[in-house]
Scaffold this motif. Structure first.
Motif, PDB file in Angstrom:
ATOM      1  N   PRO A  56     -27.218   7.609   3.746  1.00 26.43           N
ATOM      2  CA  PRO A  56     -26.518   6.593   2.955  1.00 26.43           C
ATOM      3  C   PRO A  56     -27.408   5.368   2.746  1.00 26.43           C
ATOM      4  N   THR A  57     -27.403   4.848   1.552  1.00 28.65           N
ATOM      5  CA  THR A  57     -28.199   3.651   1.283  1.00 28.65           C
ATOM      6  C   THR A  57     -27.577   2.415   1.925  1.00 28.65           C
ATOM      7  N   ASN A  58     -26.288   2.466   2.216  1.00 34.79           N
ATOM      8  CA  ASN A  58     -25.594   1.345   2.852  1.00 34.79           C
ATOM      9  C   ASN A  58     -25.831   1.395   4.364  1.00 34.79           C
ATOM     10  N   ARG A  59     -26.603   0.423   4.855  1.00 29.67           N
ATOM     11  CA  ARG A  59     -26.955   0.413   6.281  1.00 29.67           C
ATOM     12  C   ARG A  59     -25.717   0.212   7.164  1.00 29.67           C
ATOM     13  N   THR A  60     -24.790  -0.599   6.707  1.00 38.10           N
ATOM     14  CA  THR A  60     -23.584  -0.846   7.487  1.00 38.10           C
ATOM     15  C   THR A  60     -22.791   0.442   7.683  1.00 38.10           C
ATOM     16  N   LEU A  61     -22.774   1.287   6.672  1.00 39.96           N
ATOM     17  CA  LEU A  61     -22.082   2.569   6.772  1.00 39.96           C
ATOM     18  C   LEU A  61     -22.787   3.475   7.784  1.00 39.96           C
ATOM     19  N   GLN A  62     -24.109   3.478   7.769  1.00 40.01           N
ATOM     20  CA  GLN A  62     -24.855   4.241   8.771  1.00 40.01           C
ATOM     21  C   GLN A  62     -24.444   3.814  10.188  1.00 40.01           C
ATOM     22  N   ILE A  63     -24.370   2.507  10.381  1.00 38.37           N
ATOM     23  CA  ILE A  63     -24.035   1.980  11.706  1.00 38.37           C
ATOM     24  C   ILE A  63     -22.610   2.365  12.098  1.00 38.37           C
ATOM     25  N   LEU A 119     -11.128  15.514  17.163  1.00 40.20           N
ATOM     26  CA  LEU A 119     -11.045  14.366  16.272  1.00 40.20           C
ATOM     27  C   LEU A 119     -12.419  13.978  15.765  1.00 40.20           C
ATOM     28  N   ARG A 120     -13.377  13.861  16.650  1.00 39.70           N
ATOM     29  CA  ARG A 120     -14.749  13.484  16.266  1.00 39.70           C
ATOM     30  C   ARG A 120     -15.338  14.476  15.281  1.00 39.70           C
ATOM     31  N   ASP A 121     -15.221  15.774  15.596  1.00 40.86           N
ATOM     32  CA  ASP A 121     -15.871  16.797  14.777  1.00 40.86           C
ATOM     33  C   ASP A 121     -15.166  17.019  13.440  1.00 40.86           C
ATOM     34  N   SER A 122     -13.876  16.677  13.374  1.00 39.75           N
ATOM     35  CA  SER A 122     -13.179  16.808  12.094  1.00 39.75           C
ATOM     36  C   SER A 122     -13.410  15.599  11.194  1.00 39.75           C
ATOM     37  N   LEU A 123     -13.569  14.418  11.791  1.00 35.94           N
ATOM     38  CA  LEU A 123     -13.773  13.210  10.992  1.00 35.94           C
ATOM     39  C   LEU A 123     -15.220  13.047  10.532  1.00 35.94           C
ATOM     40  N   LEU A 124     -16.177  13.547  11.318  1.00 35.10           N
ATOM     41  CA  LEU A 124     -17.584  13.321  10.995  1.00 35.10           C
ATOM     42  C   LEU A 124     -17.955  13.803   9.590  1.00 35.10           C
ATOM     43  N   PRO A 125     -17.658  15.048   9.201  1.00 35.45           N
ATOM     44  CA  PRO A 125     -18.053  15.464   7.841  1.00 35.45           C
ATOM     45  C   PRO A 125     -17.344  14.670   6.749  1.00 35.45           C
ATOM     46  N   LYS A 126     -16.134  14.225   7.009  1.00 40.23           N
ATOM     47  CA  LYS A 126     -15.409  13.449   6.001  1.00 40.23           C
ATOM     48  C   LYS A 126     -16.003  12.052   5.859  1.00 40.23           C
ATOM     49  N   LEU A 127     -16.478  11.495   6.970  1.00 35.24           N
ATOM     50  CA  LEU A 127     -17.157  10.203   6.903  1.00 35.24           C
ATOM     51  C   LEU A 127     -18.507  10.344   6.208  1.00 35.24           C
ATOM     52  N   MET A 128     -19.215  11.438   6.510  1.00 36.83           N
ATOM     53  CA  MET A 128     -20.530  11.672   5.920  1.00 36.83           C
ATOM     54  C   MET A 128     -20.443  11.851   4.408  1.00 36.83           C
ATOM     55  N   GLY A 135     -17.999  10.781   2.415  1.00 32.35           N
ATOM     56  CA  GLY A 135     -17.300   9.723   1.710  1.00 32.35           C
ATOM     57  C   GLY A 135     -15.856  10.059   1.415  1.00 32.35           C
ATOM     58  N   GLU A 136     -15.402  11.246   1.888  1.00 33.85           N
ATOM     59  CA  GLU A 136     -14.000  11.615   1.700  1.00 33.85           C
ATOM     60  C   GLU A 136     -13.085  10.600   2.368  1.00 33.85           C
ATOM     61  N   ILE A 137     -13.506  10.128   3.553  1.00 32.87           N
ATOM     62  CA  ILE A 137     -12.828   9.000   4.194  1.00 32.87           C
ATOM     63  C   ILE A 137     -13.667   7.762   3.937  1.00 32.87           C
ATOM     64  N   ARG A 138     -13.121   6.830   3.220  1.00 29.23           N
ATOM     65  CA  ARG A 138     -13.866   5.625   2.857  1.00 29.23           C
ATOM     66  C   ARG A 138     -13.761   4.591   3.965  1.00 29.23           C
ATOM     67  N   VAL A 139     -14.893   4.013   4.267  1.00 26.62           N
ATOM     68  CA  VAL A 139     -14.971   3.004   5.320  1.00 26.62           C
ATOM     69  C   VAL A 139     -15.069   1.625   4.664  1.00 26.62           C
ATOM     70  N   PRO A 140     -14.188   0.691   5.012  1.00 23.53           N
ATOM     71  CA  PRO A 140     -14.211  -0.640   4.383  1.00 23.53           C
ATOM     72  C   PRO A 140     -15.330  -1.507   4.942  1.00 23.53           C
ATOM     73  N   VAL A 141     -16.576  -1.184   4.530  1.00 27.16           N
ATOM     74  CA  VAL A 141     -17.720  -1.969   4.990  1.00 27.16           C
ATOM     75  C   VAL A 141     -18.341  -2.687   3.806  1.00 27.16           C
ATOM     76  N   SER A 142     -19.006  -3.777   4.092  1.00 28.03           N
ATOM     77  CA  SER A 142     -19.678  -4.538   3.049  1.00 28.03           C
ATOM     78  C   SER A 142     -20.906  -3.795   2.559  1.00 28.03           C
ATOM     79  N   GLU A 143     -21.250  -3.968   1.301  1.00 32.88           N
ATOM     80  CA  GLU A 143     -22.462  -3.364   0.764  1.00 32.88           C
ATOM     81  C   GLU A 143     -23.719  -4.083   1.275  1.00 32.88           C
ATOM     82  N   LYS A 144     -23.509  -5.245   1.890  1.00 29.63           N
ATOM     83  CA  LYS A 144     -24.657  -6.002   2.388  1.00 29.63           C
ATOM     84  C   LYS A 144     -25.222  -5.340   3.639  1.00 29.63           C
ATOM     85  N   GLU A 145     -26.503  -5.148   3.654  1.00 30.81           N
ATOM     86  CA  GLU A 145     -27.135  -4.534   4.819  1.00 30.81           C
ATOM     87  C   GLU A 145     -27.102  -5.504   5.995  1.00 30.81           C
TER      88      GLU A 145
END
Length: 403
Positions: A150-157, A378-387, A389-399
């Motif tokens: 992901p280009t969004n560093r905050t999302l990586q974190i 829970l971890r293994d089911s959510l991980l691919p959805k987070l990866m 973008g199926e589950i959107r994370v409310p993070v800032s686009e700012k790195e």
């Protein structure tokens, strides 16, 4: 959500590769982690069947050593298995694996760890295996593994920390369970090996002057007797179950090395004991719930009711059944030889007292195990959805600047 495609090798600042040769070992010293110690269901490497190297070998033979937060990555045998190096690192790594230092400028290390563990990337690595007999994924081929970052560093974190902290919680609960079982084992030893069970006054029996009698195994408390394993339980054979049938359902499947999958049918009602028959003969496993033991195992059937199951579990562990295994290409445990092993059998009242106390510990062990299973799912089911973008994370686009 934007991604950039990057070769795996470009995300690494360095690779610690120790020649692919077997290093000299010693009877004690620093643990030497082999590929069997790297498991994708553990956050850090486990210490199973470890060898040791001397301090001099540790200092002079290796090209380098893992540092905290490096990734320990298997390259041969089970390529793609990966764990994080803990802080501090108290081991060195053997051949057929490398220690990967992450370039923090290019990717958040915990995100890369989670990405490598993901089912999608594990399948890609499997397709890149070279070698028919022994699969391997050479470090020279790391460029062939193209990863989407992901280009969004905050999302990586966010994703990396989510995977790491849930995995760490699972690890903590495992350690709690290990301590609980050690407590139960210590109580068994105190009562049935040291003969310091509480007498009618609550005092330790032997050291407070409890009467002892002679036996073929040495002095034992009055009222106890010497018997054989076959006097108290039967080793029944597990049942064949094809590998493709061990991947679904809610009933744990046990092999000689422990749980190996899930099935939708039970063979034995829990709680129960599994004994390795072939492959890892004599290893003892406990299942609180219904289970399916495959044909490389025995399962234990008590001859006097299930009220002695916890006693049998520790008594069989104490009997050291692995030493009885036949030395052959596929080591096996002979049931008749195991049956002949002698053991000390206490009074029925003491067995009931022991079961009442130990069952509390085992109830807590099972509760913790169920919690870990839920966390893992829970971890293994959510991980691919987070990866994805199926589950959107409310993070800032700012790195963010801190990793």
């Amino acid at each position: 959500m934007g991604f950039r495609k990057v070769p795996f090798r470009d995300l690494l600042s360095s690779i610690v590769d120790n020649r692919g040769k077997t290093c000299p070992t010693s009877e004690k010293g620093i643990p030497l982690i082999a590929t069997n110690c790297i498991r994708n269901d553990f956050l850090f490497p486990v210490h199973e069947k470890v060898r040791y190297v001397s301090y001099e070998t540790h200092k002079t033979w290796f090209r380098g050593h893992p540092e905290p937060n490096d990734l320990v990555f298997v390259t041969k045998g089970t390529p793609g298995k990966v764990c994080m190096a803990p802080d501090p690192v108290r081991f060195c790594i053997a051949q057929d694996m490398v220690s990967l230092r992450i370039d923090r400028e290019k990717v958040y290390p915990r995100f890369l760890f989670a990405l490598l563990r993901s089912e999608r990337v594990q399948k890609v690595i499997e397709q890149l295996h070279v070698g028919s007999l022994i699969p391997h994924f050479k470090k020279g081929d790391f460029d062939k593994l193209i990863l989407e970052i992901p280009t969004n560093r905050t999302l990586q974190i966010f994703i990396g920390d989510f995977y790491y902290y849930v995995s760490y919680l699972i690890e903590v609960i495992r350690r709690i369970n290990k301590t609980l079982e050690e407590i139960a084992r210590a109580i068994f030893k105190h009562w049935f090996i040291d003969f310091e069970f509480p007498n009618e006054n609550g005092e330790p029996y032997k050291s407070s002057g409890g009467e002892m009698i002679d036996s073929p195994l040495g002095p034992i408390p009055k009222g106890w007797r010497i018997g054989r394993i076959e006097d108290v339980c039967e080793f029944s054979y597990g049942k064949a179950l094809k590998a493709d049938k061990r991947i679904q359902g809610r009933i744990p499947v046990y092999g000689s090395n422990g749980q190996i999958g899930w099935h939708n049918e039970r063979l034995v009602s829990g709680p129960g004991i599994i004994v390795g028959r072939k492959g890892n003969p004599g290893l003892i496993h406990w299942s609180e719930e219904d289970f399916f033991p495959i044909d490389t195992t025995f399962y234990v059937v008590p001859r006097v009711g299930k009220s002695i199951m916890h006693f049998l579990y520790f008594a069989l562990k104490h009997a050291d059944l692995p030493r009885l295994s036949a030395d052959s290409a596929v080591p096996g445990l002979n049931r008749n030889i195991a049956y002949m092993q002698q053991l000390v059998i206490p009074t029925e009242q003491l067995l009931r007292d022991f079961e009442n106390r130990i069952s509390i510990i085992f109830d807590l062990l099972q509760t913790n195990s169920w919690q870990n299973q839920s966390l893992s799912e829970l971890r293994d089911s959510l991980l691919p959805k987070l990866m994805s973008g199926e589950i959107r994370v409310p993070v800032s686009e700012k790195e963010v600047d801190q990793f």
